[in-house]
Design a protein around this motif. Structure first.
Motif, PDB file in Angstrom:
ATOM      1  N   LEU A 220       0.416  10.459  -8.712  1.00 43.83           N
ATOM      2  CA  LEU A 220      -0.462  11.499  -9.260  1.00 43.83           C
ATOM      3  C   LEU A 220      -0.030  12.831  -8.644  1.00 43.83           C
ATOM      4  CD1 LEU A 220      -3.891   9.626  -8.995  1.00 43.83           C
ATOM      5  CD2 LEU A 220      -2.549  10.017 -11.067  1.00 43.83           C
ATOM      6  N   PRO A 221       1.038  13.448  -9.153  1.00 43.48           N
ATOM      7  CA  PRO A 221       1.583  14.667  -8.545  1.00 43.48           C
ATOM      8  C   PRO A 221       0.558  15.793  -8.528  1.00 43.48           C
ATOM      9  CG  PRO A 221       2.503  14.318 -10.730  1.00 43.48           C
ATOM     10  CD  PRO A 221       1.746  13.079 -10.394  1.00 43.48           C
ATOM     11  N   TRP A 222       0.591  16.584  -7.474  1.00 49.14           N
ATOM     12  CA  TRP A 222      -0.409  17.629  -7.324  1.00 49.14           C
ATOM     13  C   TRP A 222      -0.302  18.690  -8.421  1.00 49.14           C
ATOM     14  CZ3 TRP A 222       0.586  22.784  -6.853  1.00 49.14           C
ATOM     15  CH2 TRP A 222       1.874  23.175  -6.493  1.00 49.14           C
ATOM     16  N   THR A 223       0.890  18.892  -8.949  1.00 46.70           N
ATOM     17  CA  THR A 223       1.049  19.897 -10.008  1.00 46.70           C
ATOM     18  C   THR A 223       0.271  19.493 -11.260  1.00 46.70           C
ATOM     19  OG1 THR A 223       3.113  18.742 -10.541  1.00 46.70           O
ATOM     20  CG2 THR A 223       3.276  20.754  -9.236  1.00 46.70           C
ATOM     21  N   GLY A 224       0.411  18.237 -11.648  1.00 49.06           N
ATOM     22  CA  GLY A 224      -0.313  17.775 -12.826  1.00 49.06           C
ATOM     23  C   GLY A 224      -1.810  17.695 -12.596  1.00 49.06           C
ATOM     24  N   MET A 225      -2.207  17.236 -11.395  1.00 46.72           N
ATOM     25  CA  MET A 225      -3.627  17.129 -11.096  1.00 46.72           C
ATOM     26  C   MET A 225      -4.287  18.495 -10.987  1.00 46.72           C
ATOM     27  SD  MET A 225      -4.324  13.884 -10.945  1.00 46.72           S
ATOM     28  CE  MET A 225      -5.838  13.743 -10.015  1.00 46.72           C
ATOM     29  N   THR A 226      -3.531  19.510 -10.614  1.00 49.02           N
ATOM     30  CA  THR A 226      -4.106  20.840 -10.430  1.00 49.02           C
ATOM     31  C   THR A 226      -4.115  21.647 -11.722  1.00 49.02           C
ATOM     32  OG1 THR A 226      -3.324  20.867  -8.143  1.00 49.02           O
ATOM     33  CG2 THR A 226      -3.961  22.980  -9.096  1.00 49.02           C
ATOM     34  N   PHE A 227      -2.994  21.608 -12.458  1.00 57.35           N
ATOM     35  CA  PHE A 227      -2.875  22.458 -13.629  1.00 57.35           C
ATOM     36  C   PHE A 227      -3.064  21.675 -14.937  1.00 57.35           C
ATOM     37  CE2 PHE A 227      -0.095  24.317 -10.311  1.00 57.35           C
ATOM     38  CZ  PHE A 227      -0.804  25.487 -10.092  1.00 57.35           C
ATOM     39  N   GLY A 228      -2.291  20.620 -15.107  1.00 57.71           N
ATOM     40  CA  GLY A 228      -2.377  19.881 -16.362  1.00 57.71           C
ATOM     41  C   GLY A 228      -3.725  19.235 -16.580  1.00 57.71           C
ATOM     42  N   LEU A 229      -4.322  18.692 -15.529  1.00 56.50           N
ATOM     43  CA  LEU A 229      -5.601  18.011 -15.671  1.00 56.50           C
ATOM     44  C   LEU A 229      -6.716  18.964 -16.069  1.00 56.50           C
ATOM     45  CD1 LEU A 229      -7.157  15.375 -15.446  1.00 56.50           C
ATOM     46  CD2 LEU A 229      -7.473  15.832 -13.009  1.00 56.50           C
ATOM     47  N   THR A 230      -6.606  20.223 -15.675  1.00 56.76           N
ATOM     48  CA  THR A 230      -7.635  21.201 -16.035  1.00 56.76           C
ATOM     49  C   THR A 230      -7.733  21.364 -17.543  1.00 56.76           C
ATOM     50  OG1 THR A 230      -7.279  22.383 -13.959  1.00 56.76           O
ATOM     51  CG2 THR A 230      -8.388  23.581 -15.728  1.00 56.76           C
ATOM     52  N   ILE A 231      -6.606  21.325 -18.226  1.00 55.35           N
ATOM     53  CA  ILE A 231      -6.607  21.440 -19.686  1.00 55.35           C
ATOM     54  C   ILE A 231      -7.329  20.257 -20.308  1.00 55.35           C
ATOM     55  CG2 ILE A 231      -5.144  21.557 -21.738  1.00 55.35           C
ATOM     56  CD1 ILE A 231      -3.002  22.873 -19.989  1.00 55.35           C
ATOM     57  N   MET A 232      -7.007  19.055 -19.828  1.00 55.54           N
ATOM     58  CA  MET A 232      -7.650  17.860 -20.358  1.00 55.54           C
ATOM     59  C   MET A 232      -9.141  17.827 -20.021  1.00 55.54           C
ATOM     60  SD  MET A 232      -6.636  13.858 -19.747  1.00 55.54           S
ATOM     61  CE  MET A 232      -7.255  13.827 -18.062  1.00 55.54           C
ATOM     62  N   ALA A 233      -9.495  18.265 -18.805  1.00 48.74           N
ATOM     63  CA  ALA A 233     -10.900  18.272 -18.412  1.00 48.74           C
ATOM     64  C   ALA A 233     -11.702  19.272 -19.235  1.00 48.74           C
ATOM     65  CB  ALA A 233     -11.018  18.601 -16.922  1.00 48.74           C
ATOM     66  N   THR A 234     -11.116  20.399 -19.560  1.00 45.87           N
ATOM     67  CA  THR A 234     -11.806  21.372 -20.408  1.00 45.87           C
ATOM     68  C   THR A 234     -12.063  20.797 -21.788  1.00 45.87           C
ATOM     69  OG1 THR A 234     -10.730  23.181 -19.209  1.00 45.87           O
ATOM     70  CG2 THR A 234     -11.687  23.704 -21.358  1.00 45.87           C
ATOM     71  N   TRP A 235     -11.082  20.092 -22.324  1.00 49.00           N
ATOM     72  CA  TRP A 235     -11.280  19.432 -23.620  1.00 49.00           C
ATOM     73  C   TRP A 235     -12.394  18.397 -23.526  1.00 49.00           C
ATOM     74  CZ3 TRP A 235      -9.963  14.110 -23.935  1.00 49.00           C
ATOM     75  CH2 TRP A 235     -10.188  13.532 -25.181  1.00 49.00           C
TER      76      TRP A 235
ATOM     77  N   PRO B 259       0.835  -1.208   0.000  1.00 53.15           N
ATOM     78  CA  PRO B 259       0.000   0.000   0.000  1.00 53.15           C
ATOM     79  C   PRO B 259       0.866   1.253   0.000  1.00 53.15           C
ATOM     80  CG  PRO B 259      -0.754  -1.567   1.659  1.00 53.15           C
ATOM     81  CD  PRO B 259       0.576  -2.067   1.172  1.00 53.15           C
ATOM     82  N   ARG B 260       0.443   2.286  -0.710  1.00 52.46           N
ATOM     83  CA  ARG B 260       1.201   3.528  -0.766  1.00 52.46           C
ATOM     84  C   ARG B 260       1.119   4.247   0.564  1.00 52.46           C
ATOM     85  NH1 ARG B 260       2.926   5.542  -5.505  1.00 52.46           N
ATOM     86  NH2 ARG B 260       3.040   7.571  -4.482  1.00 52.46           N
ATOM     87  N   ALA B 261       2.227   4.856   0.966  1.00 55.91           N
ATOM     88  CA  ALA B 261       2.260   5.606   2.224  1.00 55.91           C
ATOM     89  C   ALA B 261       1.408   6.870   2.148  1.00 55.91           C
ATOM     90  CB  ALA B 261       3.703   5.970   2.575  1.00 55.91           C
ATOM     91  N   ASP B 262       1.216   7.395   0.935  1.00 58.27           N
ATOM     92  CA  ASP B 262       0.420   8.615   0.764  1.00 58.27           C
ATOM     93  C   ASP B 262      -0.981   8.303   0.247  1.00 58.27           C
ATOM     94  OD1 ASP B 262       1.063   7.763  -1.756  1.00 58.27           O
ATOM     95  OD2 ASP B 262       1.992   9.621  -2.418  1.00 58.27           O
ATOM     96  N   ALA B 263      -1.487   7.129   0.583  1.00 58.79           N
ATOM     97  CA  ALA B 263      -2.780   6.696   0.048  1.00 58.79           C
ATOM     98  C   ALA B 263      -3.919   7.615   0.443  1.00 58.79           C
ATOM     99  CB  ALA B 263      -3.081   5.261   0.507  1.00 58.79           C
ATOM    100  N   THR B 264      -3.843   8.245   1.598  1.00 60.04           N
ATOM    101  CA  THR B 264      -4.926   9.112   2.061  1.00 60.04           C
ATOM    102  C   THR B 264      -4.686  10.582   1.720  1.00 60.04           C
ATOM    103  OG1 THR B 264      -3.860   9.278   4.238  1.00 60.04           O
ATOM    104  CG2 THR B 264      -5.529   7.557   3.947  1.00 60.04           C
ATOM    105  N   HIS B 265      -3.676  10.882   0.904  1.00 57.93           N
ATOM    106  CA  HIS B 265      -3.367  12.257   0.518  1.00 57.93           C
ATOM    107  C   HIS B 265      -3.940  12.563  -0.862  1.00 57.93           C
ATOM    108  CE1 HIS B 265       0.414  12.318   3.337  1.00 57.93           C
ATOM    109  NE2 HIS B 265      -0.725  12.140   3.974  1.00 57.93           N
ATOM    110  N   MET B 266      -4.623  13.689  -0.969  1.00 61.69           N
ATOM    111  CA  MET B 266      -5.120  14.122  -2.274  1.00 61.69           C
ATOM    112  C   MET B 266      -4.026  14.836  -3.073  1.00 61.69           C
ATOM    113  SD  MET B 266      -8.261  13.287  -2.970  1.00 61.69           S
ATOM    114  CE  MET B 266      -8.664  14.496  -4.225  1.00 61.69           C
ATOM    115  N   PHE B 267      -3.208  15.642  -2.392  1.00 67.79           N
ATOM    116  CA  PHE B 267      -2.129  16.385  -3.057  1.00 67.79           C
ATOM    117  C   PHE B 267      -0.811  15.666  -2.767  1.00 67.79           C
ATOM    118  CE2 PHE B 267      -5.504  19.437  -2.382  1.00 67.79           C
ATOM    119  CZ  PHE B 267      -5.581  20.056  -3.619  1.00 67.79           C
ATOM    120  N   ARG B 268      -0.243  15.070  -3.787  1.00 69.32           N
ATOM    121  CA  ARG B 268       0.936  14.221  -3.605  1.00 69.32           C
ATOM    122  C   ARG B 268       2.198  14.892  -4.151  1.00 69.32           C
ATOM    123  NH1 ARG B 268      -1.616   8.155  -4.789  1.00 69.32           N
ATOM    124  NH2 ARG B 268      -3.142   8.293  -3.092  1.00 69.32           N
TER     125      ARG B 268
END
Length: 325
Positions: free
Chosen positions: A238-253, A222-231
Protein backbone atom coordinates in the motif's frame (compact mmCIF):
# COMPACT_ATOMS: atom_id res chain seq x y z
CA UNK A 1 -16.05 63.74 38.80
CA UNK A 2 -17.20 60.57 40.51
CA UNK A 3 -20.78 61.32 39.55
CA UNK A 4 -19.76 61.68 35.90
CA UNK A 5 -18.05 58.30 35.98
CA UNK A 6 -21.12 56.69 37.44
CA UNK A 7 -23.45 58.03 34.76
CA UNK A 8 -21.18 57.62 31.72
CA UNK A 9 -21.39 53.83 31.86
CA UNK A 10 -24.93 52.99 32.93
CA UNK A 11 -25.39 49.34 33.72
CA UNK A 12 -28.94 48.39 34.51
CA UNK A 13 -29.39 44.99 36.16
CA UNK A 14 -30.62 42.40 33.63
CA UNK A 15 -33.34 39.83 34.24
CA UNK A 16 -32.20 36.77 36.16
CA UNK A 17 -32.64 33.30 34.63
CA UNK A 18 -34.91 31.02 36.58
CA UNK A 19 -34.41 27.29 36.98
CA UNK A 20 -37.11 26.70 34.35
CA UNK A 21 -35.29 28.95 31.87
CA UNK A 22 -32.01 27.09 32.39
CA UNK A 23 -33.74 23.73 31.97
CA UNK A 24 -35.43 24.82 28.73
CA UNK A 25 -32.19 26.20 27.27
CA UNK A 26 -30.28 23.06 28.28
CA UNK A 27 -32.89 20.76 26.75
CA UNK A 28 -32.94 22.82 23.54
CA UNK A 29 -29.19 22.65 23.02
CA UNK A 30 -29.12 18.98 24.05
CA UNK A 31 -31.71 18.13 21.40
CA UNK A 32 -29.72 20.03 18.78
CA UNK A 33 -26.55 18.17 19.74
CA UNK A 34 -28.47 14.86 19.74
CA UNK A 35 -29.63 15.40 16.16
CA UNK A 36 -26.04 15.99 15.07
CA UNK A 37 -24.94 12.87 16.95
CA UNK A 38 -27.65 10.74 15.26
CA UNK A 39 -26.54 11.94 11.82
CA UNK A 40 -22.83 11.49 12.58
CA UNK A 41 -23.33 8.02 14.06
CA UNK A 42 -25.43 7.03 11.07
CA UNK A 43 -22.72 8.22 8.66
CA UNK A 44 -20.19 6.11 10.54
CA UNK A 45 -22.42 3.02 10.67
CA UNK A 46 -23.16 3.33 6.93
CA UNK A 47 -19.57 2.41 6.13
CA UNK A 48 -18.63 0.29 9.15
CA UNK A 49 -20.75 -2.75 8.35
CA UNK A 50 -20.04 -6.37 9.11
CA UNK A 51 -18.06 -6.74 5.88
CA UNK A 52 -15.72 -3.91 6.81
CA UNK A 53 -15.22 -5.23 10.34
CA UNK A 54 -14.16 -8.63 9.03
CA UNK A 55 -12.22 -7.18 6.09
CA UNK A 56 -10.22 -4.66 8.11
CA UNK A 57 -9.36 -7.20 10.78
CA UNK A 58 -8.30 -9.74 8.15
CA UNK A 59 -6.23 -7.16 6.27
CA UNK A 60 -4.62 -6.06 9.52
CA UNK A 61 -3.70 -9.68 10.30
CA UNK A 62 -2.25 -10.12 6.82
CA UNK A 63 -0.39 -6.85 6.25
CA UNK A 64 -0.39 -4.64 9.33
CA UNK A 65 -1.49 -1.08 10.03
CA UNK A 66 -1.42 0.56 6.58
CA UNK A 67 -4.94 -0.58 5.66
CA UNK A 68 -6.23 1.90 8.26
CA UNK A 69 -5.32 4.61 5.76
CA UNK A 70 -8.58 3.86 3.96
CA UNK A 71 -10.45 4.88 7.13
CA UNK A 72 -8.30 7.88 7.98
CA UNK A 73 -8.66 9.21 4.45
CA UNK A 74 -12.38 9.64 5.10
CA UNK A 75 -11.80 12.04 7.99
CA UNK A 76 -11.25 15.07 5.77
CA UNK A 77 -13.38 13.89 2.84
CA UNK A 78 -16.37 13.83 5.19
CA UNK A 79 -15.73 17.49 5.92
CA UNK A 80 -15.72 18.20 2.19
CA UNK A 81 -19.11 16.47 2.00
CA UNK A 82 -20.66 18.87 4.50
CA UNK A 83 -18.90 22.07 3.47
CA UNK A 84 -18.70 21.67 -0.32
CA UNK A 85 -21.10 19.04 -1.67
CA UNK A 86 -24.15 19.16 0.62
CA UNK A 87 -24.70 22.92 0.09
CA UNK A 88 -24.79 22.27 -3.66
CA UNK A 89 -27.22 19.38 -3.24
CA UNK A 90 -29.46 21.39 -0.93
CA UNK A 91 -29.57 24.36 -3.29
CA UNK A 92 -30.41 21.98 -6.15
CA UNK A 93 -33.34 20.52 -4.13
CA UNK A 94 -32.41 16.91 -4.89
CA UNK A 95 -32.35 13.74 -2.80
CA UNK A 96 -30.56 11.29 -5.12
CA UNK A 97 -27.59 11.48 -7.44
CA UNK A 98 -29.55 10.39 -10.55
CA UNK A 99 -31.90 13.30 -9.88
CA UNK A 100 -28.94 15.67 -9.65
CA UNK A 101 -27.42 14.30 -12.87
CA UNK A 102 -30.73 14.83 -14.65
CA UNK A 103 -30.92 18.44 -13.47
CA UNK A 104 -27.29 19.04 -14.33
CA UNK A 105 -27.24 17.51 -17.82
CA UNK A 106 -30.91 17.18 -18.73
CA UNK A 107 -32.83 14.17 -20.05
CA UNK A 108 -34.37 11.23 -18.21
CA UNK A 109 -32.32 8.48 -19.87
CA UNK A 110 -29.09 9.28 -18.03
CA UNK A 111 -31.05 9.34 -14.76
CA UNK A 112 -32.60 5.95 -15.47
CA UNK A 113 -29.27 4.49 -16.59
CA UNK A 114 -27.49 5.62 -13.42
CA UNK A 115 -30.33 4.37 -11.22
CA UNK A 116 -30.38 0.87 -12.74
CA UNK A 117 -26.59 0.61 -12.84
CA UNK A 118 -26.31 1.75 -9.21
CA UNK A 119 -28.95 -0.72 -8.08
CA UNK A 120 -27.20 -3.65 -9.75
CA UNK A 121 -23.79 -2.64 -8.41
CA UNK A 122 -25.21 -2.25 -4.93
CA UNK A 123 -26.80 -5.71 -4.97
CA UNK A 124 -23.77 -7.55 -6.33
CA UNK A 125 -21.08 -5.70 -4.35
CA UNK A 126 -21.98 -3.95 -1.10
CA UNK A 127 -25.30 -5.55 -0.07
CA UNK A 128 -24.25 -9.10 -0.92
CA UNK A 129 -20.94 -8.74 0.93
CA UNK A 130 -22.54 -7.19 4.03
CA UNK A 131 -25.21 -9.89 4.13
CA UNK A 132 -22.61 -12.62 3.74
CA UNK A 133 -20.36 -11.25 6.47
CA UNK A 134 -23.25 -10.65 8.86
CA UNK A 135 -24.78 -14.08 8.28
CA UNK A 136 -21.36 -15.69 8.66
CA UNK A 137 -20.91 -14.01 12.05
CA UNK A 138 -24.31 -15.22 13.30
CA UNK A 139 -23.63 -18.68 11.86
CA UNK A 140 -20.33 -18.98 13.72
CA UNK A 141 -21.62 -17.53 17.02
CA UNK A 142 -24.99 -19.30 17.24
CA UNK A 143 -24.45 -22.31 15.01
CA UNK A 144 -27.60 -21.63 12.99
CA UNK A 145 -27.90 -22.63 9.35
CA UNK A 146 -26.04 -20.12 7.19
CA UNK A 147 -28.88 -19.56 4.73
CA UNK A 148 -31.40 -19.20 7.56
CA UNK A 149 -29.19 -16.46 9.03
CA UNK A 150 -29.15 -14.70 5.67
CA UNK A 151 -32.93 -14.81 5.30
CA UNK A 152 -33.46 -13.58 8.87
CA UNK A 153 -31.12 -10.63 8.34
CA UNK A 154 -32.91 -9.69 5.14
CA UNK A 155 -36.33 -9.96 6.77
CA UNK A 156 -35.45 -7.93 9.86
CA UNK A 157 -33.71 -5.21 7.86
CA UNK A 158 -36.57 -4.97 5.37
CA UNK A 159 -39.13 -4.83 8.19
CA UNK A 160 -37.77 -1.80 10.01
CA UNK A 161 -36.65 -0.04 6.81
CA UNK A 162 -40.03 -0.30 5.07
CA UNK A 163 -42.00 0.44 8.22
CA UNK A 164 -39.93 3.36 9.48
CA UNK A 165 -38.20 4.70 6.37
CA UNK A 166 -34.93 6.63 6.52
CA UNK A 167 -35.63 7.82 10.07
CA UNK A 168 -35.75 4.23 11.33
CA UNK A 169 -32.53 3.44 9.48
CA UNK A 170 -30.75 6.42 11.06
CA UNK A 171 -31.92 5.52 14.57
CA UNK A 172 -30.90 1.88 14.21
CA UNK A 173 -27.55 2.97 12.73
CA UNK A 174 -26.94 5.18 15.76
CA UNK A 175 -27.70 2.28 18.08
CA UNK A 176 -25.46 -0.03 16.06
CA UNK A 177 -22.65 2.53 16.23
CA UNK A 178 -22.86 2.52 20.03
CA UNK A 179 -22.85 -1.28 20.10
CA UNK A 180 -19.96 -1.54 17.62
CA UNK A 181 -17.77 1.00 19.40
CA UNK A 182 -18.39 -0.45 22.87
CA UNK A 183 -17.88 -4.01 21.64
CA UNK A 184 -14.73 -3.07 19.74
CA UNK A 185 -13.29 -1.31 22.80
CA UNK A 186 -13.90 -4.39 24.97
CA UNK A 187 -12.37 -6.65 22.32
CA UNK A 188 -9.32 -4.40 21.96
CA UNK A 189 -8.69 -4.26 25.70
CA UNK A 190 -8.99 -8.04 26.02
CA UNK A 191 -6.74 -8.60 22.99
CA UNK A 192 -3.95 -6.38 24.32
CA UNK A 193 -4.26 -7.98 27.76
CA UNK A 194 -3.67 -11.36 26.12
CA UNK A 195 -0.66 -10.22 24.11
CA UNK A 196 0.92 -8.19 26.91
CA UNK A 197 0.31 -4.61 25.78
CA UNK A 198 0.94 -2.44 22.75
CA UNK A 199 4.72 -2.60 23.19
CA UNK A 200 4.66 -6.34 22.60
CA UNK A 201 2.54 -6.17 19.44
CA UNK A 202 5.27 -5.32 16.92
CA UNK A 203 7.69 -7.96 18.20
CA UNK A 204 5.03 -10.66 18.54
CA UNK A 205 3.57 -9.89 15.09
CA UNK A 206 7.02 -10.19 13.47
CA UNK A 207 7.27 -13.75 14.81
CA UNK A 208 3.69 -14.75 13.95
CA UNK A 209 4.33 -17.32 11.22
CA UNK A 210 1.24 -19.51 10.60
CA UNK A 211 1.44 -23.17 11.53
CA UNK A 212 0.26 -24.02 8.00
CA UNK A 213 2.15 -22.52 5.10
CA UNK A 214 2.35 -22.88 1.33
CA UNK A 215 5.65 -24.16 -0.01
CA UNK A 216 7.76 -22.08 -2.41
CA UNK A 217 6.06 -18.86 -1.27
CA UNK A 218 6.83 -16.10 1.20
CA UNK A 219 3.37 -14.59 1.50
CA UNK A 220 2.85 -16.31 4.85
CA UNK A 221 5.74 -14.37 6.39
CA UNK A 222 4.83 -11.20 8.33
CA UNK A 223 5.71 -7.99 6.49
CA UNK A 224 8.74 -6.10 7.78
CA UNK A 225 6.82 -2.82 7.42
CA UNK A 226 3.71 -4.08 9.20
CA UNK A 227 3.76 -1.26 11.75
CA UNK A 228 4.34 1.49 9.14
CA UNK A 229 1.47 3.61 7.88
CA UNK A 230 3.49 5.23 5.06
CA UNK A 231 5.11 2.50 2.99
CA UNK A 232 7.68 2.52 0.23
CA UNK A 233 6.19 3.62 -3.12
CA UNK A 234 8.07 0.86 -4.96
CA UNK A 235 8.03 -2.16 -2.66
CA UNK A 236 5.09 -1.44 -0.39
CA UNK A 237 1.79 -3.26 -0.84
CA UNK A 238 0.00 0.00 0.00
CA UNK A 239 2.42 2.72 -1.22
CA UNK A 240 2.14 6.04 0.56
CA UNK A 241 1.78 7.92 -2.72
CA UNK A 242 -1.37 6.06 -3.68
CA UNK A 243 -2.79 6.11 -0.16
CA UNK A 244 -2.20 9.85 0.12
CA UNK A 245 -3.16 11.14 -3.31
CA UNK A 246 -4.93 8.46 -5.33
CA UNK A 247 -7.13 7.28 -2.48
CA UNK A 248 -8.44 10.80 -1.91
CA UNK A 249 -10.03 10.76 -5.36
CA UNK A 250 -11.74 7.45 -4.70
CA UNK A 251 -12.83 8.52 -1.21
CA UNK A 252 -14.38 11.70 -2.58
CA UNK A 253 -16.36 9.64 -5.06
CA UNK A 254 -17.47 7.17 -2.36
CA UNK A 255 -18.42 9.61 0.38
CA UNK A 256 -19.69 12.55 -1.65
CA UNK A 257 -21.08 11.40 -5.00
CA UNK A 258 -21.46 7.62 -5.23
CA UNK A 259 -25.06 6.53 -5.76
CA UNK A 260 -24.31 2.93 -4.71
CA UNK A 261 -22.85 3.57 -1.25
CA UNK A 262 -22.04 7.22 -0.93
CA UNK A 263 -25.54 8.36 -1.82
CA UNK A 264 -26.82 6.52 1.23
CA UNK A 265 -24.39 8.68 3.17
CA UNK A 266 -25.39 11.80 1.23
CA UNK A 267 -29.06 11.12 1.96
CA UNK A 268 -28.34 10.97 5.68
CA UNK A 269 -26.67 14.37 5.47
CA UNK A 270 -29.59 15.77 3.50
CA UNK A 271 -31.99 14.50 6.16
CA UNK A 272 -30.39 16.79 8.75
CA UNK A 273 -32.52 19.62 10.13
CA UNK A 274 -30.27 22.23 8.56
CA UNK A 275 -26.78 22.67 7.18
CA UNK A 276 -25.27 23.21 10.63
CA UNK A 277 -26.54 19.82 11.78
CA UNK A 278 -25.12 18.21 8.65
CA UNK A 279 -21.74 19.79 9.38
CA UNK A 280 -21.84 18.67 13.00
CA UNK A 281 -22.70 15.13 11.94
CA UNK A 282 -19.79 15.06 9.51
CA UNK A 283 -17.39 16.27 12.20
CA UNK A 284 -18.53 13.51 14.57
CA UNK A 285 -18.25 10.89 11.82
CA UNK A 286 -14.74 12.18 11.03
CA UNK A 287 -13.66 11.57 14.61
CA UNK A 288 -15.26 8.14 14.64
CA UNK A 289 -13.38 7.16 11.46
CA UNK A 290 -10.13 7.51 13.41
CA UNK A 291 -11.13 4.61 15.65
CA UNK A 292 -10.92 1.57 13.31
CA UNK A 293 -7.11 1.43 13.35
CA UNK A 294 -7.03 0.87 17.10
CA UNK A 295 -10.33 -0.97 17.47
CA UNK A 296 -10.38 -3.20 14.37
CA UNK A 297 -7.01 -3.35 12.58
CA UNK A 298 -4.84 -3.83 15.67
CA UNK A 299 -7.06 -6.58 17.14
CA UNK A 300 -6.74 -8.28 13.75
CA UNK A 301 -2.96 -8.14 14.09
CA UNK A 302 -3.24 -9.55 17.61
CA UNK A 303 -5.42 -12.39 16.30
CA UNK A 304 -2.58 -13.48 14.02
CA UNK A 305 -0.38 -13.89 17.08
CA UNK A 306 -2.94 -15.60 19.31
CA UNK A 307 -4.43 -17.88 16.64
CA UNK A 308 -1.58 -18.93 14.31
CA UNK A 309 -3.47 -21.77 12.61
CA UNK A 310 -4.16 -21.47 8.90
CA UNK A 311 -2.14 -20.22 5.99
CA UNK A 312 -0.84 -16.68 6.09
CA UNK A 313 -1.54 -16.40 2.37
CA UNK A 314 -5.24 -16.79 3.10
CA UNK A 315 -5.52 -14.31 5.95
CA UNK A 316 -6.88 -11.67 3.59
CA UNK A 317 -9.67 -14.07 2.76
CA UNK A 318 -10.89 -14.26 6.36
CA UNK A 319 -14.64 -14.67 6.28
CA UNK A 320 -14.86 -15.45 2.57
CA UNK A 321 -15.59 -19.13 3.07
CA UNK A 322 -18.46 -20.60 5.04
CA UNK A 323 -17.21 -23.03 7.70
CA UNK A 324 -18.31 -26.60 7.17
CA UNK A 325 -19.21 -27.04 10.82
Amino acid sequence: MAADNSTSHPRAPGPQLTVADIVIITVYFSLNVAVGIWIGASLFASSEGSGLFIGLAGSGAAGGLAVAGFEWNATYVLLALAWVFVPIYVSSEIVTMPEYIQKRYGGWRIRMYLSVLSLLLSIFTKISMDLYAGALFVHICLGWDFYLCTVLMLAITALYTIAGGLAAVIYTDALQTLIMVVGAVILTVRAFEQIGGYEQLAAAYARAVPSRTISNTTCHLPRADATHMFRDPYTGDLPWTGMTFGLTIMATWYWCTDQVSGQVIVQRSLSARDLNHAKGGSILASYLKMLPMGLIVMPGMVSRVLFPAGSGCLLRDVGLRVPSG
